[in-house]
Design an enzyme around this catalytic site. Structure first.
Site, mmCIF file in Angstrom:
data_model
loop_
_atom_site.group_PDB
_atom_site.id
_atom_site.type_symbol
_atom_site.label_atom_id
_atom_site.label_comp_id
_atom_site.label_asym_id
_atom_site.label_seq_id
_atom_site.Cartn_x
_atom_site.Cartn_y
_atom_site.Cartn_z
ATOM 1 N N CYS A 79 -67.967 -10.399 56.354
ATOM 2 C CA CYS A 79 -68.836 -11.417 57.233
ATOM 3 C C CYS A 79 -69.282 -10.762 58.391
ATOM 4 O O CYS A 79 -70.346 -10.947 58.872
ATOM 5 C CB CYS A 79 -67.959 -12.798 57.386
ATOM 6 S SG CYS A 79 -66.613 -12.572 58.297
ATOM 7 N N HIS A 136 -64.372 -15.903 61.027
ATOM 8 C CA HIS A 136 -65.742 -15.808 59.897
ATOM 9 C C HIS A 136 -67.044 -16.389 60.825
ATOM 10 O O HIS A 136 -67.074 -17.122 61.862
ATOM 11 C CB HIS A 136 -65.673 -17.130 58.953
ATOM 12 C CG HIS A 136 -66.527 -16.885 57.768
ATOM 13 N ND1 HIS A 136 -66.774 -16.073 56.994
ATOM 14 C CD2 HIS A 136 -67.696 -17.898 57.885
ATOM 15 C CE1 HIS A 136 -67.747 -16.032 56.311
ATOM 16 N NE2 HIS A 136 -68.400 -17.131 56.736
ATOM 17 N N HIS A 168 -74.514 -16.160 55.207
ATOM 18 C CA HIS A 168 -73.400 -15.532 55.699
ATOM 19 C C HIS A 168 -72.775 -14.751 54.439
ATOM 20 O O HIS A 168 -73.245 -15.049 53.225
ATOM 21 C CB HIS A 168 -72.183 -16.550 55.960
ATOM 22 C CG HIS A 168 -71.798 -17.532 55.144
ATOM 23 N ND1 HIS A 168 -70.351 -18.083 54.928
ATOM 24 C CD2 HIS A 168 -72.531 -18.479 54.323
ATOM 25 C CE1 HIS A 168 -70.410 -18.908 54.057
ATOM 26 N NE2 HIS A 168 -71.668 -19.181 53.814
#
Length: 333
Positions: free
Chosen positions: A53, A105, A117
């Site tokens: 990520c 994240h 993402h």
């Protein structure tokens, strides 16, 4: 008089151009991010072949804006400046807590409550588009971070003032270039500016394809020297569950595990992390911890950097030595 009039016109045009330029570079960030849709997720990866990520966000920012942003998700909370979700603009960075207790994240906001993402979910792994309307993400959003953007995308030319216009005086001088870890007196840690590349004529330039490639190469070299930590969260279930992680981990990647008790009861649990020895069919213990957790409480293991290929297991047992959860990882070169 004519010079003053031209100067005023130039500054009005420059202000409008700056606003238009920011919108253009935000759109460029989105366009670059979208071209990587479908690229697979790999812990610690940061290339067009695979991303995690923060690797995805960092790679897009470097390619689209020539900026170096944090490599680890948790560091985004101390970088840039915070804005509300309602004030978010396309290209801003969204920070989530997916492990229970810390930033783990990151994603790039697209607008209209959507974001792009690199996800590690079992049913939708890779670079995908998700929505804040999904029940999973809305309660896990920690912050939206905004980074100062250059006036134009890398390689775009700057607009010169019209002939005859006065040069900016000391109070009108351009803002100083951003430097890693700091800004122009704001006290906020900002993204690092792209490196200044010497030109063939002996001057300097930050534009053009050569500068873009050199900036990306320098950023990639910087990233390769950093310890990349991927945060992984998992739940302790009420009944025994075995989960084989479909995402390979690479040697050199550092993983941080967070265990959350969702068994429905409080109690004492044994958390064990070990590497399998295939020759002797035994586990070589790396970490063992006895923890007491209320229901929905969590425990974070010390992060671990993989230096050998092979299979690794993380198991959780209850106080009666009954195994509740097993997670298996494969580490590759």
């Amino acid at each position: 008089m004519r010079n003053k009039f031209l100067t005023v016109l130039w500054f009005v045009a420059a202000l409008a151009s700056a606003q238009t330029g920011e919108a253009a570079i935000r759109q460029h960030i989105i366009d670059v991010a979208r071209k990587y849709l479908g690229v697979p997720y790999v812990y610690g990866a940061m290339s067009p072949r695979a991303f995690d990520c923060s690797g995805f966000v960092g790679y897009v920012y470097r390619e689209a804006a020539g900026l170096v942003v944090p490599r680890v998700s948790r560091d985004f909370m101390q970088a840039g400046r915070s804005v509300s979700l309602q004030a978010a603009l396309p290209g801003d960075v969204m920070v989530f807590d997916t492990v229970g207790g810390r930033a783990s994240h990151v994603a790039i906001y697209l607008g209209n409550n959507q974001f792009i993402h690199a996800a590690s979910a079992t049913n939708s792994s890779g670079v995908i588009i998700s929505s804040m309307n999904e029940r999973y993400y809305a309660p896990r959003l920690l912050s939206v971070r905004r980074f100062p953007l250059p006036p134009t995308p890398p390689g775009a030319g700057a607009t010169a003032p019209p002939a005859g216009a006065a040069s900016p005086g000391p109070a009108q001088a351009a803002a100083p270039a951003l430097t890693p870890g700091g800004g122009s007196g704001s006290g906020l840690p900002l993204a690092a500016a792209a490196p200044v590349i010497p030109s063939a004529s002996g001057g300097t330039s930050t534009g053009g394809a050569v500068a873009d490639q050199a900036a990306l190469a320098a950023a990639a070299a910087l990233a390769s020297t950093e310890v990349v930590i991927a945060d992984i969260g998992f739940d302790i279930p009420a009944t025994r569950t075995t989960y084989v992680d479909p995402i390979p981990t690479s040697v050199g990647t550092e993983l941080a595990f967070t265990v959350r008790n969702t068994s429905g009861r409080s109690g004492r649990f044994v958390v064990v992390f070990y590497k399998m020895d295939p020759r002797r069919n035994i586990g070589v213990e790396i970490h063992r911890q006895l923890v007491t957790m209320d229901n929905n409480a969590y425990y974070s293991l010390p992060s671990y950097r993989f230096v050998e290929t092979g299979r690794y297991r993380l198991i959780v047992k209850d106080n009666s030595n009954n195994q509740l959860m097993e997670r298996i990882f494969t580490v590759q070169e």
